[in-house]
Design a protein around this motif. Structure first.
Motif, PDB file in Angstrom:
ATOM      1  N   ALA A  39     -11.584  25.205  10.335  1.00 55.97           N
ATOM      2  CA  ALA A  39     -10.259  25.463  10.898  1.00 55.97           C
ATOM      3  C   ALA A  39      -9.853  24.359  11.868  1.00 55.97           C
ATOM      4  O   ALA A  39      -8.729  23.852  11.811  1.00 55.97           O
ATOM      5  N   VAL A  40     -10.756  23.970  12.747  1.00 55.90           N
ATOM      6  CA  VAL A  40     -10.457  22.918  13.722  1.00 55.90           C
ATOM      7  C   VAL A  40     -10.177  21.607  13.005  1.00 55.90           C
ATOM      8  O   VAL A  40      -9.228  20.891  13.352  1.00 55.90           O
ATOM      9  N   GLN A  41     -10.958  21.288  11.987  1.00 56.06           N
ATOM     10  CA  GLN A  41     -10.725  20.061  11.217  1.00 56.06           C
ATOM     11  C   GLN A  41      -9.375  20.105  10.522  1.00 56.06           C
ATOM     12  O   GLN A  41      -8.627  19.123  10.529  1.00 56.06           O
ATOM     13  N   SER A  42      -9.040  21.234   9.940  1.00 56.97           N
ATOM     14  CA  SER A  42      -7.768  21.389   9.247  1.00 56.97           C
ATOM     15  C   SER A  42      -6.596  21.228  10.205  1.00 56.97           C
ATOM     16  O   SER A  42      -5.610  20.542   9.903  1.00 56.97           O
ATOM     17  N   LEU A  43      -6.693  21.840  11.382  1.00 60.35           N
ATOM     18  CA  LEU A  43      -5.611  21.758  12.356  1.00 60.35           C
ATOM     19  C   LEU A  43      -5.483  20.374  12.977  1.00 60.35           C
ATOM     20  O   LEU A  43      -4.405  20.000  13.450  1.00 60.35           O
ATOM     21  N   ALA A  44      -6.554  19.591  12.970  1.00 59.49           N
ATOM     22  CA  ALA A  44      -6.481  18.213  13.453  1.00 59.49           C
ATOM     23  C   ALA A  44      -5.655  17.346  12.503  1.00 59.49           C
ATOM     24  O   ALA A  44      -5.034  16.377  12.917  1.00 59.49           O
ATOM     25  N   VAL A  45      -5.627  17.743  11.225  1.00 63.69           N
ATOM     26  CA  VAL A  45      -4.870  17.004  10.214  1.00 63.69           C
ATOM     27  C   VAL A  45      -3.423  17.473  10.158  1.00 63.69           C
ATOM     28  O   VAL A  45      -2.497  16.668  10.068  1.00 63.69           O
ATOM     29  N   GLU A  46      -3.229  18.780  10.220  1.00 61.74           N
ATOM     30  CA  GLU A  46      -1.893  19.359  10.105  1.00 61.74           C
ATOM     31  C   GLU A  46      -1.789  20.617  10.961  1.00 61.74           C
ATOM     32  O   GLU A  46      -2.589  21.542  10.806  1.00 61.74           O
ATOM     33  N   ALA A  47      -0.804  20.630  11.845  1.00 59.94           N
ATOM     34  CA  ALA A  47      -0.629  21.769  12.758  1.00 59.94           C
ATOM     35  C   ALA A  47      -0.144  23.003  12.004  1.00 59.94           C
ATOM     36  O   ALA A  47       0.503  22.910  10.971  1.00 59.94           O
ATOM     37  N   ALA A  48      -0.458  24.163  12.562  1.00 63.67           N
ATOM     38  CA  ALA A  48       0.034  25.443  12.053  1.00 63.67           C
ATOM     39  C   ALA A  48       0.628  26.211  13.227  1.00 63.67           C
ATOM     40  O   ALA A  48       0.177  26.064  14.361  1.00 63.67           O
ATOM     41  N   LEU A  49       1.632  27.003  12.959  1.00 60.73           N
ATOM     42  CA  LEU A  49       2.212  27.853  13.996  1.00 60.73           C
ATOM     43  C   LEU A  49       1.333  29.053  14.291  1.00 60.73           C
ATOM     44  O   LEU A  49       1.244  29.519  15.415  1.00 60.73           O
ATOM     45  N   VAL A  50       0.705  29.580  13.232  1.00 59.10           N
ATOM     46  CA  VAL A  50      -0.062  30.815  13.347  1.00 59.10           C
ATOM     47  C   VAL A  50      -1.417  30.629  12.665  1.00 59.10           C
ATOM     48  O   VAL A  50      -1.497  30.074  11.575  1.00 59.10           O
ATOM     49  N   VAL A  51      -2.459  31.127  13.332  1.00 53.66           N
ATOM     50  CA  VAL A  51      -3.792  31.181  12.743  1.00 53.66           C
ATOM     51  C   VAL A  51      -4.172  32.655  12.643  1.00 53.66           C
ATOM     52  O   VAL A  51      -4.166  33.370  13.648  1.00 53.66           O
ATOM     53  N   VAL A  52      -4.449  33.096  11.427  1.00 52.57           N
ATOM     54  CA  VAL A  52      -4.940  34.454  11.187  1.00 52.57           C
ATOM     55  C   VAL A  52      -6.444  34.308  10.986  1.00 52.57           C
ATOM     56  O   VAL A  52      -6.883  33.628  10.063  1.00 52.57           O
ATOM     57  N   VAL A  53      -7.228  34.930  11.860  1.00 56.45           N
ATOM     58  CA  VAL A  53      -8.675  34.714  11.848  1.00 56.45           C
ATOM     59  C   VAL A  53      -9.432  36.032  11.739  1.00 56.45           C
ATOM     60  O   VAL A  53      -9.128  36.996  12.440  1.00 56.45           O
ATOM     61  N   GLU A  54     -10.406  36.033  10.852  1.00 60.52           N
ATOM     62  CA  GLU A  54     -11.312  37.170  10.697  1.00 60.52           C
ATOM     63  C   GLU A  54     -12.126  37.343  11.976  1.00 60.52           C
ATOM     64  O   GLU A  54     -12.488  36.364  12.634  1.00 60.52           O
ATOM     65  N   ARG A  55     -12.407  38.563  12.332  1.00 58.73           N
ATOM     66  CA  ARG A  55     -13.138  38.883  13.558  1.00 58.73           C
ATOM     67  C   ARG A  55     -14.479  38.154  13.644  1.00 58.73           C
ATOM     68  O   ARG A  55     -14.831  37.612  14.683  1.00 58.73           O
ATOM     69  N   CYS A  56     -15.248  38.128  12.561  1.00 58.74           N
ATOM     70  CA  CYS A  56     -16.555  37.465  12.540  1.00 58.74           C
ATOM     71  C   CYS A  56     -16.558  36.367  11.490  1.00 58.74           C
ATOM     72  O   CYS A  56     -16.149  36.594  10.354  1.00 58.74           O
ATOM     73  N   LEU A  57     -17.039  35.193  11.894  1.00 56.32           N
ATOM     74  CA  LEU A  57     -17.106  34.030  11.000  1.00 56.32           C
ATOM     75  C   LEU A  57     -18.546  33.535  10.936  1.00 56.32           C
ATOM     76  O   LEU A  57     -19.354  33.859  11.813  1.00 56.32           O
ATOM     77  N   PRO A  58     -18.878  32.734   9.925  1.00 50.37           N
ATOM     78  CA  PRO A  58     -20.258  32.251   9.802  1.00 50.37           C
ATOM     79  C   PRO A  58     -20.737  31.432  10.998  1.00 50.37           C
ATOM     80  O   PRO A  58     -21.925  31.435  11.314  1.00 50.37           O
ATOM     81  N   ASP A  59     -19.819  30.740  11.685  1.00 53.31           N
ATOM     82  CA  ASP A  59     -20.222  29.881  12.799  1.00 53.31           C
ATOM     83  C   ASP A  59     -19.651  30.336  14.145  1.00 53.31           C
ATOM     84  O   ASP A  59     -19.492  29.541  15.068  1.00 53.31           O
ATOM     85  N   GLY A  60     -19.314  31.616  14.257  1.00 54.85           N
ATOM     86  CA  GLY A  60     -18.799  32.132  15.523  1.00 54.85           C
ATOM     87  C   GLY A  60     -17.946  33.364  15.297  1.00 54.85           C
ATOM     88  O   GLY A  60     -18.083  34.058  14.291  1.00 54.85           O
ATOM     89  N   THR A  61     -17.060  33.616  16.249  1.00 53.79           N
ATOM     90  CA  THR A  61     -16.155  34.759  16.152  1.00 53.79           C
ATOM     91  C   THR A  61     -14.738  34.276  16.395  1.00 53.79           C
ATOM     92  O   THR A  61     -14.513  33.094  16.669  1.00 53.79           O
ATOM     93  N   TRP A  62     -13.816  35.212  16.349  1.00 51.84           N
ATOM     94  CA  TRP A  62     -12.431  34.863  16.646  1.00 51.84           C
ATOM     95  C   TRP A  62     -12.306  34.291  18.054  1.00 51.84           C
ATOM     96  O   TRP A  62     -11.482  33.423  18.309  1.00 51.84           O
TER      97      TRP A  62
END
Length: 135
Positions: A39-62
């Motif tokens: 997500a961080v890599q993607s947003l460094a390339v192209e901004a988004a107004l909204v991020v919808v994030v799952e509560r638990c992720l493989p490398d952390g949490t929301w």
């Protein structure tokens, strides 16, 4: 290429499919990531107004992702999603700086309402919000 407005961060392919099939027909551009790092890599390339994030992720949490996004000059609105959406999680999301909580499985009307509302709270991007969502 249309401006991407929504980034979905979830390790679950079914979530990707569901959100894309809800958002794109309504005129929203959607991108996906599976981890906080993606997500961080993607947003460094192209901004988004909204991020919808799952509560638990493989490398952390929301919360991990929210903390990283808050360092951005113009952080996107963060909407947390969970099958365990309850008042306690909703209060935590709001208290820590998130925008809202979406229950899973996704309800198309609620997804569109929530994302549209988040975009209305980003005045610098209002003119780029799909017309079908501003009415």
């Amino acid at each position: 290429m249309p401006k991407r407005l929504v980034l979905l961060v979830s390790p679950n392919e079914e979530d990707h499919w569901a959100l894309i099939h809800i958002m794109r027909p309504a005129g929203w551009a959607v991108d996906t990531a599976r981890t906080c790092a993606e997500a961080v890599q993607s947003l460094a390339v192209e901004a988004a107004l909204v991020v919808v994030v799952e509560r638990c992720l493989p490398d952390g949490t929301w919360k991990t992702l929210l903390n990283q996004l808050m360092r951005m000059e113009f952080p996107p609105k963060v909407i947390v999603t969970s099958s365990l959406a309850d008042e306690r999680l909703w209060a935590e999301v709001l208290n820590l700086g998130g925008f809202d909580l979406l229950a899973q499985p996704f309800c198309a009307t609620e997804v569109l309402r929530c994302v549209s509302s988040a975009c209305r709270h980003s005045p610098e991007e209002l003119e780029e919000t799909p017309q079908s969502m501003t009415a």
